[in-house]
Write a protein that holds these residues in place. Structure first.
Motif, PDB file in Angstrom:
ATOM      1  N   ARG A   1       0.828  -1.207   0.000  1.00  0.00           N
ATOM      2  CA  ARG A   1       0.000   0.000   0.000  1.00  0.00           C
ATOM      3  C   ARG A   1       0.859   1.253   0.000  1.00  0.00           C
ATOM      4  N   THR A   2       2.043   1.168   0.611  1.00  0.00           N
ATOM      5  CA  THR A   2       2.926   2.331   0.678  1.00  0.00           C
ATOM      6  C   THR A   2       3.651   2.564  -0.642  1.00  0.00           C
ATOM      7  N   HIS A   3       3.954   1.480  -1.372  1.00  0.00           N
ATOM      8  CA  HIS A   3       4.744   1.578  -2.603  1.00  0.00           C
ATOM      9  C   HIS A   3       3.959   1.013  -3.787  1.00  0.00           C
ATOM     10  N   ARG A   4       2.734   1.501  -3.988  1.00  0.00           N
ATOM     11  CA  ARG A   4       1.909   0.988  -5.085  1.00  0.00           C
ATOM     12  C   ARG A   4       2.515   1.302  -6.447  1.00  0.00           C
ATOM     13  N   GLY A   5       2.974   2.545  -6.609  1.00  0.00           N
ATOM     14  CA  GLY A   5       3.523   2.931  -7.905  1.00  0.00           C
ATOM     15  C   GLY A   5       4.740   2.111  -8.279  1.00  0.00           C
ATOM     16  N   GLU A   6       5.639   1.895  -7.309  1.00  0.00           N
ATOM     17  CA  GLU A   6       6.827   1.098  -7.584  1.00  0.00           C
ATOM     18  C   GLU A   6       6.458  -0.324  -7.971  1.00  0.00           C
ATOM     19  N   ALA A   7       5.460  -0.902  -7.272  1.00  0.00           N
ATOM     20  CA  ALA A   7       5.022  -2.269  -7.593  1.00  0.00           C
ATOM     21  C   ALA A   7       4.427  -2.336  -9.003  1.00  0.00           C
ATOM     22  N   LEU A   8       3.620  -1.333  -9.372  1.00  0.00           N
ATOM     23  CA  LEU A   8       3.007  -1.325 -10.702  1.00  0.00           C
ATOM     24  C   LEU A   8       4.061  -1.223 -11.795  1.00  0.00           C
ATOM     25  N   PHE A   9       5.038  -0.332 -11.598  1.00  0.00           N
ATOM     26  CA  PHE A   9       6.088  -0.178 -12.605  1.00  0.00           C
ATOM     27  C   PHE A   9       6.908  -1.453 -12.744  1.00  0.00           C
ATOM     28  N   LEU A  10       7.167  -2.140 -11.627  1.00  0.00           N
ATOM     29  CA  LEU A  10       7.945  -3.371 -11.698  1.00  0.00           C
ATOM     30  C   LEU A  10       7.182  -4.454 -12.454  1.00  0.00           C
ATOM     31  N   VAL A  11       5.880  -4.548 -12.228  1.00  0.00           N
ATOM     32  CA  VAL A  11       5.065  -5.531 -12.945  1.00  0.00           C
ATOM     33  C   VAL A  11       5.076  -5.228 -14.449  1.00  0.00           C
ATOM     34  N   LEU A  12       4.886  -3.948 -14.807  1.00  0.00           N
ATOM     35  CA  LEU A  12       4.862  -3.581 -16.225  1.00  0.00           C
ATOM     36  C   LEU A  12       6.222  -3.794 -16.885  1.00  0.00           C
ATOM     37  N   ALA A  13       7.296  -3.444 -16.167  1.00  0.00           N
ATOM     38  CA  ALA A  13       8.624  -3.633 -16.736  1.00  0.00           C
ATOM     39  C   ALA A  13       8.921  -5.113 -16.963  1.00  0.00           C
ATOM     40  N   THR A  14       8.561  -5.946 -15.989  1.00  0.00           N
ATOM     41  CA  THR A  14       8.788  -7.389 -16.158  1.00  0.00           C
ATOM     42  C   THR A  14       7.977  -7.928 -17.331  1.00  0.00           C
ATOM     43  N   ALA A  15       6.726  -7.469 -17.463  1.00  0.00           N
ATOM     44  CA  ALA A  15       5.900  -7.916 -18.588  1.00  0.00           C
ATOM     45  C   ALA A  15       6.529  -7.521 -19.914  1.00  0.00           C
ATOM     46  N   GLY A  16       7.047  -6.299 -20.013  1.00  0.00           N
ATOM     47  CA  GLY A  16       7.690  -5.870 -21.252  1.00  0.00           C
ATOM     48  C   GLY A  16       8.945  -6.658 -21.564  1.00  0.00           C
ATOM     49  N   ILE A  17       9.741  -6.966 -20.526  1.00  0.00           N
ATOM     50  CA  ILE A  17      10.974  -7.727 -20.735  1.00  0.00           C
ATOM     51  C   ILE A  17      10.654  -9.133 -21.220  1.00  0.00           C
TER      52      ILE A  17
ATOM     53  N   PRO B   1      19.604   1.823 -18.294  1.00  0.00           N
ATOM     54  CA  PRO B   1      18.448   1.930 -19.207  1.00  0.00           C
ATOM     55  C   PRO B   1      18.581   3.085 -20.191  1.00  0.00           C
ATOM     56  N   LEU B   2      19.186   4.199 -19.755  1.00  0.00           N
ATOM     57  CA  LEU B   2      19.375   5.312 -20.684  1.00  0.00           C
ATOM     58  C   LEU B   2      20.350   4.931 -21.794  1.00  0.00           C
ATOM     59  N   LEU B   3      21.387   4.168 -21.448  1.00  0.00           N
ATOM     60  CA  LEU B   3      22.350   3.721 -22.459  1.00  0.00           C
ATOM     61  C   LEU B   3      21.670   2.843 -23.506  1.00  0.00           C
ATOM     62  N   LEU B   4      20.819   1.921 -23.050  1.00  0.00           N
ATOM     63  CA  LEU B   4      20.112   1.060 -23.994  1.00  0.00           C
ATOM     64  C   LEU B   4      19.148   1.863 -24.862  1.00  0.00           C
TER      65      LEU B   4
ATOM     66  N   LEU C   1      10.557  -1.233 -26.991  1.00  0.00           N
ATOM     67  CA  LEU C   1      11.706  -1.404 -26.105  1.00  0.00           C
ATOM     68  C   LEU C   1      12.040  -0.110 -25.373  1.00  0.00           C
ATOM     69  N   ILE C   2      11.935   1.012 -26.067  1.00  0.00           N
ATOM     70  CA  ILE C   2      12.198   2.299 -25.407  1.00  0.00           C
ATOM     71  C   ILE C   2      11.196   2.525 -24.280  1.00  0.00           C
ATOM     72  N   ALA C   3       9.931   2.146 -24.493  1.00  0.00           N
ATOM     73  CA  ALA C   3       8.925   2.295 -23.437  1.00  0.00           C
ATOM     74  C   ALA C   3       9.265   1.423 -22.229  1.00  0.00           C
ATOM     75  N   VAL C   4       9.679   0.177 -22.471  1.00  0.00           N
ATOM     76  CA  VAL C   4      10.051  -0.711 -21.363  1.00  0.00           C
ATOM     77  C   VAL C   4      11.257  -0.156 -20.610  1.00  0.00           C
ATOM     78  N   LEU C   5      12.261   0.296 -21.342  1.00  0.00           N
ATOM     79  CA  LEU C   5      13.457   0.844 -20.701  1.00  0.00           C
ATOM     80  C   LEU C   5      13.138   2.125 -19.941  1.00  0.00           C
ATOM     81  N   ALA C   6      12.210   2.925 -20.465  1.00  0.00           N
ATOM     82  CA  ALA C   6      11.805   4.128 -19.745  1.00  0.00           C
ATOM     83  C   ALA C   6      11.126   3.768 -18.421  1.00  0.00           C
ATOM     84  N   LEU C   7      10.330   2.702 -18.411  1.00  0.00           N
ATOM     85  CA  LEU C   7       9.714   2.246 -17.157  1.00  0.00           C
ATOM     86  C   LEU C   7      10.775   1.833 -16.138  1.00  0.00           C
ATOM     87  N   ILE C   8      11.777   1.099 -16.608  1.00  0.00           N
ATOM     88  CA  ILE C   8      12.845   0.673 -15.703  1.00  0.00           C
ATOM     89  C   ILE C   8      13.602   1.884 -15.174  1.00  0.00           C
TER      90      ILE C   8
END
Length: 762
Positions: free
Chosen positions: A13-29, A422-425, A634-641
């Motif tokens: 509940r405290t880190h909802r945004g971080e959890a959502l971004f991690l789920v989306l990044a893993t899905a993209g990878i 991620p910026l390098l990629l 790929l740029i969208a996934v890397l931006a999430l990371i």
């Protein structure tokens, strides 16, 4: 267990945004890795399937009619030999489209190289003028069973009775003729013959070809094609797409693992007291480790399952080549294994990086260790103190100090490094995009100086044809030339020998090394030919054209997008030294800037009145159009990371600022100035990451793209990095985004109550 779940729920509940971004990044990878797997399978399997079904020949030898091919059956390593089929080269037309073809007289359906029928039926003596077209040729001619093909310049007509797949080299307009199977009665005047060899060991292909050339004589062989060449052509751009997806998918996976590791490490440093309380109420070190490990494994597993489910259910519906690749991949035997192994591997990697950071949480003692009042290196430097004495804003000086000086150097460098990856990629991905655009915007810089290729019927004079071509108002130049197959020095492979332009009007080759071929016996070669012959610029190479030897001096390396770079080019005048009666068989047209090649081709074809075969020059980038969508994803996934790492860095900076609030307020800084210090520290960290990513990413992108160019035979020299007009706004946006994201939590922290600040310091 109940307490563990309650704590994990509270943390979620405290880190909802971080959890959502991690789920989306893993899905993209995971989606990127699955697409890469599908494209690798799609690149190889269709050709392998056709080769297996047709019991394909490993070597095809095109010879003249006098060659005694019966001797080939006795060669070591040859398992079986096909019947020798008479062939004739001609041009056919259907629905306004023309194509150069090889008519192959086949009295009965062969046992080796037996083409699988995909539509219609095989040749029938009841239809003496019936033909079966190779499927790629049929698509180019828009032909189907029942259609009629005409032979320009004659009254002959051929009836299409079937379409078939073939494991031989594919039809390429202006380069490789299409394959047409016909009854012997439909090939009245054959000019050559073709024989197929099936080998006991495909790895001995080069040796068997060399022995065959020795037995038949180099002068009797017109062309040699092998199963390796056919497979490489069939894989083509699909394999490149798979390599790009796989490379960026693995890079994004590493970046995500490091981001998770950094996030957990930052949270551990910010919640030492909470972890000590957990230890004090009875949590064991193993339970603390499991809290973090299971929590982030659950996030990763959710993203992996979502990606695998979407790829399985909706992947085949993606328009274009990606959808076709997934559809074919889903029918392969290893599909289920890959669908399990790829997500599980990604989850396990993220779990491993999570475990390293969670292990540190398990080592937190039950009784909090008082933090030192000042860390080593936390004092202001003399330069910083002098800057504060000038009119430089305190927020800028103290922000720099907080970002790079106050914290341990290893911690600051680790934060910058995790944000840099991620910026390098992203920089590498943008370089790939820019290189593809260069093939369209500046084709003359990547080995495509001409836009149209014209072949004329026999019987028309060279000057007459050139006058007709240059009469078009948008044709800047017409270069006469010939293209023929030649045997290399080892006589194990066929290379393309081109004579283009004249000494007076030389062909504008795109050179990456050396100089143009100006004198007699001078030539330029593609990277694929240099690799094949183990030669380099400055060497002399010997080849066999028909029964005549030809020795050329390679003075330059040209960028050659065609024929896998296995091309050596000289002037038409050089070839005429050995054959004074040599006449041009093709004309390469360079158009005025802005001219539409298709419109010019239509006008020239109309002016030729059926005697000219006009094709647009194939651009390798046309087959890479799906790569644009891939790069954008790929740029969208890397931006999430990168966003995950940025939020982690902001959280760590804000928590470290809490202990300084009393001191900063005591020296008279306002909440706005204190907020500006945190925002400046975050912006400078992002700026350092942007500069590092640019400095490292551009050379890395050039190296990767040129390495791919060398491996494909095109050669190095095609890489093009993004322009400063694109990089500067991108870097500025990244820094401004970091500062904007840091503003809200920094302002909230700067306005905390005195009691909360004292509690945080305690």
């Amino acid at each position: 267990m109940r307490a563990t779940l309650r704590w994990a729920h509270s943390d979620l509940r405290t880190h909802r945004g971080e959890a959502l971004f991690l789920v989306l990044a893993t899905a993209g990878i995971v989606a990127s890795l699955l697409l890469a797997t599908a494209l690798f399978g799609y690149a190889t399997n269709p050709w392998q399937r056709v080769f297996t079904q047709s019991h394909g020949a490993h070597v095809w030898l095109h010879t003249d009619r006098s060659a005694d091919t019966g001797k080939l059956a006795g060669l070591d390593g040859v398992a079986s030999v096909t019947g020798t089929y008479p062939t004739a080269s001609t041009t056919v037309s259907s629905r306004g489209s023309r194509a150069s073809v090889e008519l192959r007289a086949t009295p009965e359906r062969p046992s080796i190289g037996r083409p699988p029928i995909v539509s219609g039926h095989w040749l029938d003596p009841a239809t003496p003028n019936g033909v079966v077209l190779e499927s790629r040729l049929a698509r180019a001619l828009l032909a189907e069973p029942g259609d009629t093909l005409t032979v320009p310049g004659t009254v002959r007509e051929l009836t299409v009775v079937g379409l078939a797949d073939s494991a031989e080299p594919r039809y390429r307009p202006g380069e490789q003729p299409g394959l047409v199977w016909a009854l012997p009665s439909a090939v009245p005047d054959p000019g050559g013959q073709v024989t197929g060899l099936r080998l006991t060991d495909p790895g001995d292909t080069s040796y068997v070809v060399q022995r065959a050339v020795t037995v038949l004589g180099a002068g009797a062989i017109d062309e040699v094609s092998t199963w390796q060449q056919a497979r490489a052509e069939a894989q083509g751009d699909n394999r490149l797409l798979g390599q790009v997806l796989g490379l960026f998918g693995l890079g994004a996976l590493v970046a995500a693992g490091l981001a998770v590791h950094g996030a957990i490490g930052t949270r551990i440093r910010g919640h030492l007291r909470d972890l000590s309380v957990l230890k004090a109420i009875g949590f064991t070190p193993g339970q603390v480790v499991r809290i973090f490990l299971l929590q982030h494994l659950a996030y990763a597993l959710l993203g992996a399952l979502a990606a695998a489910g979407l790829a399985e259910a909706l992947g085949s519906r993606i328009p274009g080549r990606l959808g076709d690749a997934i559809g074919v991949w889903q029918g392969l035997p290893g599909h289920t294994v890959a669908l399990l192994v790829v997500p599980v591997g990604a989850v396990l990697f993220i779990g491993a990086t999570t475990g390293l950071a969670a292990w540190r949480a398990g080592r937190v003692p039950p009784v909090p260790v008082p933090r030192p009042a000042a860390t080593s290196g936390g004092r202001l430097s003399g330069l910083a103190r002098r800057a504060l004495g000038t009119r430089i804003p305190p927020a800028l000086v103290l922000g720099w100090h907080k970002a790079f000086t106050r914290r341990p150097r290893s911690l600051a460098l680790a934060t910058v490094a995790r944000l840099t990856l991620p910026l390098l990629l992203i920089v590498v991905a943008m370089s790939a995009w820019t290189t593809i655009d260069r093939f369209h915007s500046e084709p003359e810089q990547v080995g495509l100086p001409t836009s149209l290729s014209v072949r004329a019927d026999a019987g028309r004079g060279e000057e007459q044809i050139r006058t007709l071509l240059e009469r078009d108002p948008e044709v800047a130049a017409a270069y006469p030339g010939v293209e023929t197959a030649a045997l290399g020095p080892s006589q194990t492979a066929t290379i393309a020998l081109r004579g283009l332009g004249t000494h007076r009007d030389p062909y504008p080759h795109t050179l990456a090394e050396g100089r143009p071929a100006r004198g007699a016996d001078e030539a330029v070669a593609g990277q694929g030919l240099l690799d094949l012959l183990d030669a380099r610029v400055g060497d002399w190479v010997r080849m066999t054209v028909g029964d005549q030897p030809l020795i050329l001096h390679i003075v330059g390396r040209s960028i050659e997008p065609e024929n896998a770079g296995r091309v050596i080019s000289t002037s038409l005048d050089t070839l005429r030294v050995n054959d004074p009666g040599l006449r041009p068989t093709l004309y390469e047209l360079r158009l005025d800037p802005g001219a539409d090649p298709r419109e010019v081709a239509d006008r020239i074809a109309a002016a030729g009145r059926g005697h000219l075969d006009v094709h647009t020059v194939a651009n390798p980038a046309d087959g890479l159009s799906p790569l644009r969508a891939v790069v954008a994803g790929l740029i969208a996934v890397l931006a999430l990371i990168g966003l995950i790492e940025l939020l982690t860095a902001i959280g760590g900076t804000v928590r470290e600022s809490e202990r300084d609030l009393l001191a900063l307020k005591a020296i008279g800084l306002s909440p706005r100035q204190i907020t500006a210090i945190t925002v400046t520290a975050t912006g400078l960290t992002a700026l350092a990451a942007v500069l590092a990513a640019t400095a490292l990413g551009l050379p890395l992108a050039h190296w990767l793209i040129d390495a791919q160019g060398r491996s494909s035979g095109i050669g190095a020299g095609i890489a093009q990095g993004p322009s400063a007009i694109l990089m500067v706004p991108l870097g500025t946006a990244a820094v401004l985004c970091a500062a904007a994201l840091a503003a809200v939590p920094a302002a909230r922290s700067a306005r905390r109550r005195l009691a909360d600040t004292l509690s945080a310091v305690a």
